[in-house]
Motif scaffolding. Structure first.
Motif, mmCIF file in Angstrom:
data_model
loop_
_atom_site.group_PDB
_atom_site.id
_atom_site.type_symbol
_atom_site.label_atom_id
_atom_site.label_comp_id
_atom_site.label_asym_id
_atom_site.label_seq_id
_atom_site.Cartn_x
_atom_site.Cartn_y
_atom_site.Cartn_z
ATOM 1 N N GLY A 1 50.038 58.520 37.839
ATOM 2 C CA GLY A 1 49.159 57.816 37.162
ATOM 3 C C GLY A 1 49.545 55.837 36.738
ATOM 4 N N ASP B 1 47.916 52.792 38.308
ATOM 5 C CA ASP B 1 47.146 51.842 37.093
ATOM 6 C C ASP B 1 48.383 50.603 36.703
ATOM 7 N N GLU C 1 39.303 52.653 32.360
ATOM 8 C CA GLU C 1 39.368 54.372 32.809
ATOM 9 C C GLU C 1 40.180 53.645 34.221
ATOM 10 N N TYR C 2 41.017 55.058 34.311
ATOM 11 C CA TYR C 2 41.215 55.185 35.569
ATOM 12 C C TYR C 2 41.215 57.038 35.623
ATOM 13 N N LYS C 3 41.365 56.758 37.642
ATOM 14 C CA LYS C 3 41.279 57.944 38.115
ATOM 15 C C LYS C 3 42.229 58.243 39.278
ATOM 16 N N ASN D 1 43.907 60.849 42.008
ATOM 17 C CA ASN D 1 44.120 61.984 43.060
ATOM 18 C C ASN D 1 45.796 62.272 43.833
ATOM 19 N N GLY E 1 43.844 55.835 44.204
ATOM 20 C CA GLY E 1 43.163 55.952 42.467
ATOM 21 C C GLY E 1 42.293 55.031 42.639
ATOM 22 N N THR F 1 39.903 52.122 39.666
ATOM 23 C CA THR F 1 40.100 51.561 37.716
ATOM 24 C C THR F 1 39.036 50.996 37.570
#
Length: 159
Positions: free
Chosen positions: A77, A81, A102-104, A106, A149, A151
């Protein structure tokens, strides 16, 4: 081993506002300013910078492992990021700043400890108030995709 980064090593907020995000990232790449302290702590460095694209190369060490002895998800992450937000940064104008909203991520497969990877961030859109980017982590030697990811960053005019 890298020396610890101190607050005095970083450019001042005023110095950062007097240049574009691309200029700031290019100075970091050339070694004229230090990279982010978190990069020193987690063993990754910026290796490529162009408008809308930033690459970090890193190697997770045992100190970045979870209780099972594999790379902690926080390492994935943080590296994602960093590359994604810095890709947005390359499109931020003078007098503005940004931060991650925000970030995601996988995680697709585990990165073996000690394996060098590239984290590639690509800005999809950067406007007056938001920036969107995607990223991926790939093995340097094997080319395999280890994580992806996305963002959303906020862009703020300061001056």
């Amino acid at each position: 081993m890298k020396h610890a980064v101190t607050p005095e090593d970083l450019p001042s907020p005023q110095e950062m506002l007097e240049q574009t995000g691309l200029e700031a990232m290019q100075k970091m790449l050339r070694g004229e300013t230090v990279g982010p302290p978190i990069a020193h702590l987690l063993n990754y460095d910026v290796t490529e910078v162009e408008e809308g694209r930033v690459v970090f190369v890193g190697t997770p060490l045992f100190s970045m492992a979870n209780p099972m002895g594999t790379v902690h998800g926080g390492w994935y992450g943080t590296v994602l990021d960093s590359c994604m937000a810095c890709a947005v940064m390359t499109k931020v104008p003078k007098g503005s700043t940004y931060t991650t909203l925000e970030y995601k991520i996988n995680i697709l497969r585990p990165i073996p400890l000690g394996m060098q990877v590239e984290a590639i961030g690509l800005a999809q859109h950067v406007g007056r108030s938001t920036g969107i980017a995607n990223g991926e982590i790939r093995g340097v030697q094997d080319g395999k995709l280890y994580a992806t990811g996305s963002t959303t960053c906020i862009v703020m005019k300061v001056a």
